[in-house]
Write a protein that holds these residues in place. Sequence first.
Motif, short mmCIF file in Angstrom:
data_model
loop_
_atom_site.label_atom_id
_atom_site.label_comp_id
_atom_site.label_asym_id
_atom_site.label_seq_id
_atom_site.Cartn_x
_atom_site.Cartn_y
_atom_site.Cartn_z
N PRO A 46 -4.30 -13.64 7.67
CA PRO A 46 -4.13 -12.97 6.38
C PRO A 46 -4.95 -11.69 6.37
O PRO A 46 -6.06 -11.65 6.92
CB PRO A 46 -4.67 -13.99 5.38
N THR A 47 -4.44 -10.64 5.77
CA THR A 47 -5.18 -9.39 5.72
C THR A 47 -4.68 -8.52 4.57
O THR A 47 -3.53 -8.64 4.13
CB THR A 47 -5.03 -8.60 7.04
N GLY A 48 -5.54 -7.66 4.07
CA GLY A 48 -5.13 -6.70 3.07
C GLY A 48 -4.26 -5.62 3.70
O GLY A 48 -4.43 -5.27 4.87
N PHE A 49 -3.35 -5.08 2.93
CA PHE A 49 -2.46 -4.05 3.44
C PHE A 49 -2.04 -3.14 2.30
O PHE A 49 -2.25 -3.44 1.12
CB PHE A 49 -1.21 -4.66 4.09
N ALA A 50 -1.42 -2.04 2.66
CA ALA A 50 -0.81 -1.15 1.67
C ALA A 50 0.39 -0.48 2.29
O ALA A 50 0.44 -0.27 3.51
CB ALA A 50 -1.81 -0.10 1.18
N ARG A 51 1.36 -0.16 1.46
CA ARG A 51 2.48 0.67 1.91
C ARG A 51 2.09 2.12 1.68
O ARG A 51 1.79 2.54 0.58
CB ARG A 51 3.76 0.34 1.13
N VAL A 52 2.09 2.88 2.75
CA VAL A 52 1.83 4.32 2.68
C VAL A 52 3.12 5.02 3.06
O VAL A 52 3.46 5.12 4.25
CB VAL A 52 0.66 4.74 3.59
N LEU A 120 -7.46 5.48 5.16
CA LEU A 120 -8.39 4.52 4.58
C LEU A 120 -8.53 4.75 3.08
O LEU A 120 -8.65 3.79 2.30
CB LEU A 120 -9.74 4.62 5.27
N ASP A 121 -8.50 6.01 2.65
CA ASP A 121 -8.53 6.30 1.22
C ASP A 121 -7.28 5.77 0.52
O ASP A 121 -7.35 5.25 -0.60
CB ASP A 121 -8.67 7.80 0.98
N ARG A 122 -6.13 5.88 1.18
CA ARG A 122 -4.89 5.38 0.58
C ARG A 122 -4.95 3.86 0.44
O ARG A 122 -4.45 3.29 -0.54
CB ARG A 122 -3.68 5.78 1.43
N LEU A 123 -5.56 3.18 1.40
CA LEU A 123 -5.74 1.73 1.30
C LEU A 123 -6.62 1.38 0.11
O LEU A 123 -6.29 0.50 -0.69
CB LEU A 123 -6.37 1.19 2.58
N THR A 124 -7.75 2.09 -0.03
CA THR A 124 -8.65 1.82 -1.15
C THR A 124 -7.94 2.07 -2.48
O THR A 124 -8.06 1.28 -3.43
CB THR A 124 -9.90 2.70 -1.06
#
Length: 219
Positions: A46-52, A120-124
Amino acid sequence: MTTPSTRVSRLNEKQSTARGQLDELLDSTPLATVALVRDGHPVIFPTGFARVDDELVIHGSTGSPWMRALADGAPAAVAVTGLDGIVVARSGFESSFRYRSAVVFGVFERVPEADKVRYLDRLTEAFIPGRTAELRASTRKELAATLPLRLAIGADNWSLKISAGWPEDPDEDIAGDAWAGVVPMSVAYGPPQPAPDLRSGIPLPESVRSITDTPPSVQ
């Protein structure tokens, strides 16, 4: 568009090929599970993610064996699921969930050094909108210890299944006395809890207040 690897074979009427619905699911949750084969063994994390934009982005430690395996080109499958309700049928057999479930297949690549801070900023920002403006910049040591990876979301490397219906009970059960329906489910933020070592007098930041609907006077 589907391929043999992305075509839903079980309850295929629930499959959606709408990219907008995929993006909506990916943007609605920060948690994914990443599966790969490492050293001849199947593993899943399991891990954190984001759609960029058109990429699925994760990050982790440069010392992580599974992150290094992904960075080296190990094929991966990334699963994201949203639970929207419990379908309460008139029998255990027909009871189920309302859900949205997606899998993205492919090979991750390293984010170029020149783009590392931006990603990394987009993830935050995906996790806590507005937070980057409230934080100090990452140090060179922190950036060196962090490995961001990206996976392209193409036209045919993902599969989406949506279950949004009602109980599908047979007529003989409908004629009975058991209740049937749907119990909605959602994820909600609770009241912010300050860290035990937080100095007194530091107000709750706007980013945290925004996601928790906490009044400015609460600290």
